[in-house]
Design a protein around this motif. Structure first.
Motif, short mmCIF file in Angstrom:
data_model
loop_
_atom_site.label_atom_id
_atom_site.label_comp_id
_atom_site.label_asym_id
_atom_site.label_seq_id
_atom_site.Cartn_x
_atom_site.Cartn_y
_atom_site.Cartn_z
N MET A 298 0.71 -1.25 -0.08
CA MET A 298 -0.04 -0.18 -0.01
C MET A 298 0.98 1.29 0.05
SD MET A 298 -3.15 0.79 0.10
CE MET A 298 -4.35 1.87 0.69
N VAL A 299 1.98 1.24 0.74
CA VAL A 299 3.14 2.45 0.78
C VAL A 299 3.52 2.79 -0.57
CG1 VAL A 299 5.08 3.16 1.96
CG2 VAL A 299 3.49 2.14 3.35
N LYS A 300 3.75 1.63 -1.34
CA LYS A 300 4.35 1.63 -2.67
C LYS A 300 3.32 2.34 -3.46
CE LYS A 300 7.62 -1.90 -2.53
NZ LYS A 300 7.70 -3.30 -2.83
N LEU A 301 2.20 1.96 -3.63
CA LEU A 301 0.98 2.54 -4.25
C LEU A 301 0.97 4.03 -3.89
CD1 LEU A 301 -1.59 2.10 -6.11
CD2 LEU A 301 -2.71 1.76 -4.04
N LEU A 302 0.92 4.24 -2.75
CA LEU A 302 0.74 5.96 -2.34
C LEU A 302 1.77 6.70 -2.79
CD1 LEU A 302 -0.76 5.36 1.40
CD2 LEU A 302 -2.15 6.00 -0.81
N MET A 303 2.97 5.98 -2.59
CA MET A 303 4.21 6.67 -3.24
C MET A 303 4.01 7.12 -4.51
SD MET A 303 7.10 5.10 -0.65
CE MET A 303 8.34 5.90 -1.52
N GLY A 304 3.60 6.05 -5.42
CA GLY A 304 3.56 6.25 -6.83
C GLY A 304 2.61 7.27 -7.11
N ILE A 305 1.27 7.32 -6.45
CA ILE A 305 0.22 8.02 -6.90
C ILE A 305 0.87 9.65 -6.65
CG2 ILE A 305 -1.97 9.15 -6.11
CD1 ILE A 305 -2.58 6.07 -5.76
N ASN A 306 1.50 9.69 -5.49
CA ASN A 306 2.19 10.92 -5.03
C ASN A 306 3.08 11.33 -6.02
OD1 ASN A 306 2.71 13.25 -3.57
ND2 ASN A 306 4.21 12.18 -1.96
N LEU A 307 4.11 10.80 -6.54
CA LEU A 307 4.86 11.05 -7.50
C LEU A 307 4.18 11.43 -8.88
CD1 LEU A 307 7.78 8.29 -7.25
CD2 LEU A 307 8.02 10.93 -6.48
N ILE A 308 3.11 10.94 -9.17
CA ILE A 308 2.27 11.19 -10.17
C ILE A 308 1.69 12.48 -10.12
CG2 ILE A 308 0.38 10.55 -11.62
CD1 ILE A 308 1.22 7.72 -11.26
N ILE A 309 1.20 12.84 -8.96
CA ILE A 309 0.78 14.03 -8.72
C ILE A 309 1.58 15.13 -8.78
CG2 ILE A 309 -0.48 15.48 -7.04
CD1 ILE A 309 -2.11 12.95 -6.28
N ILE A 310 2.77 14.84 -8.38
CA ILE A 310 4.11 15.98 -8.09
C ILE A 310 4.39 16.14 -9.49
CG2 ILE A 310 6.24 16.37 -7.72
CD1 ILE A 310 5.47 14.96 -4.87
N LEU A 311 4.56 15.18 -10.53
CA LEU A 311 4.93 15.27 -11.85
C LEU A 311 3.95 16.07 -12.63
CD1 LEU A 311 6.67 14.42 -14.39
CD2 LEU A 311 5.19 12.49 -14.35
N VAL B 152 -2.32 12.03 -14.76
CA VAL B 152 -3.79 11.88 -14.25
C VAL B 152 -4.09 10.56 -14.55
CG1 VAL B 152 -5.91 12.66 -14.01
CG2 VAL B 152 -3.85 14.05 -13.91
N LEU B 153 -4.09 10.15 -15.99
CA LEU B 153 -4.78 8.91 -16.42
C LEU B 153 -3.88 7.84 -16.07
CD1 LEU B 153 -5.32 10.07 -19.95
CD2 LEU B 153 -6.89 9.66 -18.34
N LEU B 154 -2.48 7.81 -15.70
CA LEU B 154 -1.93 6.74 -15.06
C LEU B 154 -2.42 6.34 -13.77
CD1 LEU B 154 1.86 7.77 -16.08
CD2 LEU B 154 0.64 6.05 -17.10
N ILE B 155 -2.66 7.27 -13.04
CA ILE B 155 -3.30 6.80 -11.70
C ILE B 155 -4.40 5.88 -11.78
CG2 ILE B 155 -4.39 7.87 -9.68
CD1 ILE B 155 -2.89 10.31 -9.97
N PHE B 156 -5.32 5.83 -12.50
CA PHE B 156 -6.68 5.01 -12.38
C PHE B 156 -6.03 3.84 -12.80
CE2 PHE B 156 -8.46 9.42 -13.41
CZ PHE B 156 -9.24 9.49 -12.20
N PRO B 157 -5.47 3.33 -13.71
CA PRO B 157 -4.96 1.81 -13.95
C PRO B 157 -4.05 1.34 -12.76
CG PRO B 157 -4.42 3.04 -15.91
CD PRO B 157 -5.01 4.19 -15.02
N LEU B 158 -3.35 2.19 -12.14
CA LEU B 158 -2.60 1.72 -10.91
C LEU B 158 -3.67 1.29 -9.72
CD1 LEU B 158 0.57 1.58 -10.04
CD2 LEU B 158 0.05 3.90 -9.40
N ILE B 159 -4.57 2.08 -9.60
CA ILE B 159 -5.26 2.01 -8.45
C ILE B 159 -6.28 0.88 -8.75
CG2 ILE B 159 -7.46 3.00 -7.38
CD1 ILE B 159 -6.12 5.75 -7.44
#
Length: 134
Positions: free
Chosen positions: A1-14, A39-46
Protein backbone atom coordinates in the motif's frame (compact mmCIF):
# COMPACT_ATOMS: atom_id res chain seq x y z
CA UNK A 1 0.00 0.00 0.00
CA UNK A 2 2.87 2.34 0.79
CA UNK A 3 4.36 1.77 -2.66
CA UNK A 4 1.00 2.55 -4.27
CA UNK A 5 0.61 5.78 -2.30
CA UNK A 6 4.17 6.82 -3.10
CA UNK A 7 3.56 6.13 -6.79
CA UNK A 8 0.37 8.17 -6.80
CA UNK A 9 2.13 10.99 -4.96
CA UNK A 10 4.93 11.02 -7.53
CA UNK A 11 2.40 11.11 -10.37
CA UNK A 12 0.61 14.06 -8.76
CA UNK A 13 3.89 15.92 -8.22
CA UNK A 14 4.86 15.28 -11.85
CA UNK A 15 1.48 16.59 -12.97
CA UNK A 16 1.90 19.75 -10.88
CA UNK A 17 5.41 20.27 -12.28
CA UNK A 18 4.16 19.92 -15.86
CA UNK A 19 1.30 22.34 -15.21
CA UNK A 20 3.72 24.88 -13.74
CA UNK A 21 6.10 24.45 -16.70
CA UNK A 22 3.26 25.16 -19.11
CA UNK A 23 2.11 28.14 -17.04
CA UNK A 24 5.63 29.60 -17.00
CA UNK A 25 5.85 28.87 -20.73
CA UNK A 26 8.82 26.52 -20.36
CA UNK A 27 6.75 24.05 -22.36
CA UNK A 28 4.59 25.34 -25.25
CA UNK A 29 0.84 25.48 -24.54
CA UNK A 30 0.24 23.15 -27.48
CA UNK A 31 1.63 20.34 -25.29
CA UNK A 32 -1.07 20.78 -22.64
CA UNK A 33 -2.30 17.22 -23.30
CA UNK A 34 0.74 15.90 -21.43
CA UNK A 35 -0.84 17.09 -18.17
CA UNK A 36 -3.57 14.48 -18.64
CA UNK A 37 -1.10 11.62 -19.03
CA UNK A 38 0.04 11.41 -15.37
CA UNK A 39 -3.57 11.64 -14.21
CA UNK A 40 -4.59 8.84 -16.55
CA UNK A 41 -1.77 6.70 -15.14
CA UNK A 42 -3.27 6.87 -11.64
CA UNK A 43 -6.54 5.11 -12.51
CA UNK A 44 -5.08 1.88 -13.94
CA UNK A 45 -2.62 1.77 -11.04
CA UNK A 46 -5.40 1.99 -8.45
CA UNK A 47 -7.61 -0.47 -10.33
CA UNK A 48 -4.78 -3.01 -10.60
CA UNK A 49 -3.96 -2.71 -6.90
CA UNK A 50 -7.62 -2.97 -5.86
CA UNK A 51 -8.27 -6.07 -7.94
CA UNK A 52 -5.12 -7.87 -6.83
CA UNK A 53 -5.40 -7.10 -3.11
CA UNK A 54 -9.12 -6.48 -2.60
CA UNK A 55 -10.66 -3.48 -0.92
CA UNK A 56 -8.14 -2.25 1.71
CA UNK A 57 -6.00 -5.33 1.09
CA UNK A 58 -8.34 -7.97 2.53
CA UNK A 59 -7.14 -10.59 0.04
CA UNK A 60 -3.71 -10.40 1.65
CA UNK A 61 -5.13 -11.45 5.02
CA UNK A 62 -7.79 -14.15 4.41
CA UNK A 63 -7.64 -15.40 8.02
CA UNK A 64 -9.07 -12.20 9.52
CA UNK A 65 -12.69 -12.06 10.64
CA UNK A 66 -15.23 -9.28 10.22
CA UNK A 67 -16.29 -8.62 13.81
CA UNK A 68 -19.54 -6.86 12.97
CA UNK A 69 -21.08 -9.65 10.87
CA UNK A 70 -18.82 -12.54 11.92
CA UNK A 71 -18.20 -13.48 8.27
CA UNK A 72 -14.95 -14.44 6.66
CA UNK A 73 -13.41 -11.51 4.84
CA UNK A 74 -12.96 -13.71 1.79
CA UNK A 75 -16.75 -14.15 1.50
CA UNK A 76 -17.19 -12.23 -1.73
CA UNK A 77 -20.66 -13.12 -3.01
CA UNK A 78 -22.10 -9.58 -2.58
CA UNK A 79 -18.90 -7.78 -3.61
CA UNK A 80 -17.86 -7.86 -7.28
CA UNK A 81 -14.07 -7.79 -7.23
CA UNK A 82 -14.16 -6.59 -3.64
CA UNK A 83 -15.15 -3.14 -4.90
CA UNK A 84 -18.78 -3.09 -6.07
CA UNK A 85 -21.57 -4.04 -3.68
CA UNK A 86 -24.69 -5.66 -5.15
CA UNK A 87 -27.19 -7.39 -2.91
CA UNK A 88 -30.82 -7.67 -4.08
CA UNK A 89 -32.02 -8.55 -0.59
CA UNK A 90 -30.57 -5.31 0.83
CA UNK A 91 -32.86 -2.38 -0.01
CA UNK A 92 -30.48 0.33 1.23
CA UNK A 93 -28.99 2.72 -1.33
CA UNK A 94 -25.85 3.51 0.66
CA UNK A 95 -24.16 0.77 2.64
CA UNK A 96 -21.08 0.96 4.85
CA UNK A 97 -17.90 0.01 3.06
CA UNK A 98 -16.71 -3.48 3.65
CA UNK A 99 -13.59 -2.22 5.40
CA UNK A 100 -12.50 1.29 6.12
CA UNK A 101 -14.47 4.47 6.57
CA UNK A 102 -17.36 5.68 4.45
CA UNK A 103 -20.20 4.36 2.36
CA UNK A 104 -20.64 2.82 -1.06
CA UNK A 105 -23.61 2.35 -3.36
CA UNK A 106 -25.68 -0.83 -3.53
CA UNK A 107 -25.76 -1.44 -7.28
CA UNK A 108 -28.75 -3.76 -6.99
CA UNK A 109 -30.85 -0.74 -6.07
CA UNK A 110 -32.06 1.30 -9.06
CA UNK A 111 -31.64 4.57 -7.14
CA UNK A 112 -27.88 4.02 -7.10
CA UNK A 113 -27.79 4.33 -10.87
CA UNK A 114 -29.91 7.48 -10.74
CA UNK A 115 -27.48 8.99 -8.23
CA UNK A 116 -24.54 8.10 -10.50
CA UNK A 117 -26.27 9.59 -13.53
CA UNK A 118 -26.90 12.83 -11.62
CA UNK A 119 -23.27 13.02 -10.48
CA UNK A 120 -21.92 12.43 -13.99
CA UNK A 121 -24.44 14.87 -15.48
CA UNK A 122 -23.30 17.61 -13.11
CA UNK A 123 -19.67 16.95 -14.01
CA UNK A 124 -20.33 16.90 -17.76
CA UNK A 125 -22.51 20.03 -17.65
CA UNK A 126 -19.87 21.83 -15.60
CA UNK A 127 -17.17 20.89 -18.09
CA UNK A 128 -19.31 21.94 -21.04
CA UNK A 129 -20.08 25.31 -19.43
CA UNK A 130 -16.39 25.84 -18.67
CA UNK A 131 -15.35 24.95 -22.23
CA UNK A 132 -18.08 26.90 -24.04
CA UNK A 133 -17.91 30.09 -21.96
CA UNK A 134 -14.25 31.16 -21.58
Amino acid sequence: MVKLLMGINLIIILNMFLAAAITWELIPKSYIFIIALPVLLIFPLILWYSVTTGQTGWKKYPYLKDNEHDNNIEDDKEWAGGLIYHNKEDNRILVPKRYGIGYTLNFSNRWSYIILIIIFAVIIISLLIALLHP
